[in-house]
Design a protein around this motif. Structure first.
Motif, mmCIF file in Angstrom:
data_model
loop_
_atom_site.group_PDB
_atom_site.id
_atom_site.type_symbol
_atom_site.label_atom_id
_atom_site.label_comp_id
_atom_site.label_asym_id
_atom_site.label_seq_id
_atom_site.Cartn_x
_atom_site.Cartn_y
_atom_site.Cartn_z
ATOM 1 N N LEU A 1 14.836 38.583 46.925
ATOM 2 C CA LEU A 1 13.933 37.776 47.760
ATOM 3 C C LEU A 1 12.879 38.664 48.412
ATOM 4 C CD1 LEU A 1 13.117 35.056 48.954
ATOM 5 C CD2 LEU A 1 14.824 35.416 50.761
ATOM 6 N N ALA A 2 13.285 39.835 48.862
ATOM 7 C CA ALA A 2 12.333 40.767 49.477
ATOM 8 C C ALA A 2 11.268 41.189 48.478
ATOM 9 C CB ALA A 2 13.076 41.991 50.017
ATOM 10 N N THR A 3 11.674 41.509 47.273
ATOM 11 C CA THR A 3 10.729 41.919 46.230
ATOM 12 C C THR A 3 9.799 40.774 45.863
ATOM 13 O OG1 THR A 3 12.327 43.499 45.350
ATOM 14 C CG2 THR A 3 10.541 42.840 43.885
ATOM 15 N N ASP A 4 10.357 39.574 45.725
ATOM 16 C CA ASP A 4 9.570 38.400 45.337
ATOM 17 C C ASP A 4 8.522 38.033 46.390
ATOM 18 O OD1 ASP A 4 9.216 36.212 43.343
ATOM 19 O OD2 ASP A 4 9.789 34.945 45.051
ATOM 20 N N LEU B 1 7.814 32.536 52.352
ATOM 21 C CA LEU B 1 9.168 32.175 51.934
ATOM 22 C C LEU B 1 9.186 30.825 51.219
ATOM 23 C CD1 LEU B 1 11.092 33.388 55.090
ATOM 24 C CD2 LEU B 1 11.387 34.281 52.775
ATOM 25 N N ALA B 2 8.441 29.866 51.756
ATOM 26 C CA ALA B 2 8.376 28.540 51.132
ATOM 27 C C ALA B 2 7.837 28.639 49.705
ATOM 28 C CB ALA B 2 7.512 27.598 51.973
ATOM 29 N N LEU B 3 6.794 29.416 49.509
ATOM 30 C CA LEU B 3 6.234 29.587 48.166
ATOM 31 C C LEU B 3 7.255 30.226 47.228
ATOM 32 C CD1 LEU B 3 2.627 30.783 49.074
ATOM 33 C CD2 LEU B 3 3.275 28.609 48.007
ATOM 34 N N SER B 4 8.006 31.177 47.727
ATOM 35 C CA SER B 4 9.025 31.826 46.911
ATOM 36 C C SER B 4 10.095 30.824 46.468
ATOM 37 C CB SER B 4 9.669 32.971 47.688
ATOM 38 O OG SER B 4 10.594 33.657 46.885
ATOM 39 N N PHE B 5 10.449 29.909 47.355
ATOM 40 C CA PHE B 5 11.444 28.886 47.046
ATOM 41 C C PHE B 5 10.824 27.654 46.371
ATOM 42 C CE2 PHE B 5 13.768 30.978 50.678
ATOM 43 C CZ PHE B 5 14.822 31.462 49.914
ATOM 44 N N GLU B 6 9.527 27.733 46.078
ATOM 45 C CA GLU B 6 8.780 26.652 45.420
ATOM 46 C C GLU B 6 8.884 25.342 46.191
ATOM 47 O OE1 GLU B 6 10.274 26.694 41.380
ATOM 48 O OE2 GLU B 6 8.864 28.292 40.843
ATOM 49 N N MET B 7 8.563 25.432 47.481
ATOM 50 C CA MET B 7 8.555 24.254 48.338
ATOM 51 C C MET B 7 7.477 24.423 49.395
ATOM 52 S SD MET B 7 12.102 24.924 50.554
ATOM 53 C CE MET B 7 13.119 24.509 49.178
ATOM 54 N N LEU C 1 19.447 28.720 50.853
ATOM 55 C CA LEU C 1 18.519 28.551 49.730
ATOM 56 C C LEU C 1 18.592 29.742 48.778
ATOM 57 C CD1 LEU C 1 15.434 27.145 51.652
ATOM 58 C CD2 LEU C 1 16.852 25.895 49.998
ATOM 59 N N ARG C 2 18.671 30.929 49.326
ATOM 60 C CA ARG C 2 18.738 32.142 48.510
ATOM 61 C C ARG C 2 20.006 32.163 47.671
ATOM 62 N NH1 ARG C 2 21.409 36.620 49.182
ATOM 63 N NH2 ARG C 2 21.889 36.343 51.394
ATOM 64 N N ALA D 1 7.103 22.641 55.273
ATOM 65 C CA ALA D 1 7.846 21.527 55.884
ATOM 66 C C ALA D 1 9.213 21.354 55.226
ATOM 67 C CB ALA D 1 7.042 20.241 55.781
ATOM 68 N N GLN D 2 9.263 21.488 53.909
ATOM 69 C CA GLN D 2 10.540 21.379 53.208
ATOM 70 C C GLN D 2 11.462 22.531 53.578
ATOM 71 O OE1 GLN D 2 8.715 21.229 49.314
ATOM 72 N NE2 GLN D 2 9.479 19.137 48.974
ATOM 73 N N LEU D 3 10.897 23.709 53.718
ATOM 74 C CA LEU D 3 11.691 24.876 54.097
ATOM 75 C C LEU D 3 12.316 24.683 55.477
ATOM 76 C CD1 LEU D 3 12.590 27.814 53.494
ATOM 77 C CD2 LEU D 3 10.486 28.554 54.619
#
Length: 75
Positions: free
Chosen positions: A27-30, A56-62, A16-17, A65-67
Motif C-alpha cells: 500500500l505504501a509503494t502504491d 488512499l481512496a484512489l489506491s482502493f479504487e473508490m 480494506l488493505r 466518500a466511499q473510503l
C-alpha cells in the motif's frame, strides 16, 4: 467510551488493505506514502490530511466518500 475517529479510520484502512491481500509495504509503494506512516494511520496515531484520504481512496479504487463510509459511527 467512543472510539476515536482516527482509530476508526485506521481500522477501515486495515480492513480494506487486508481484503485485497495487500501488505502495508505494498500500500505504501502504491500510494507513495511511507510504510511507517501507513502503520501509524492504521493504529490511529496519525490524523490523515485530505490529500492523503484522496490518495488512499484512489489506491482502493473508490471515492473519498466511499473510503470514509462508516467511520463517523461511534463503536
Amino acid at each position: 467510551m467512543a472510539t476515536d475517529i482516527c482509530v476508526r479510520f485506521g481500522r477501515r484502512i486495515r480492513e480494506l488493505r487486508r481484503k485485497r491481500g495487500w501488505t502495508q509495504v505494498y500500500l505504501a509503494t502504491d500510494t507513495g506514502l511511507g510504510s511507517v506512516y501507513i502503520s501509524q494511520l492504521e493504529h490511529g496515531k496519525k490524523e490523515p490530511r485530505l490529500r492523503t484520504i484522496e490518495i488512499l481512496a484512489l489506491s482502493f479504487e473508490m471515492t473519498p466518500a466511499q473510503l470514509l463510509r462508516g467511520i463517523g459511527q461511534k463503536s
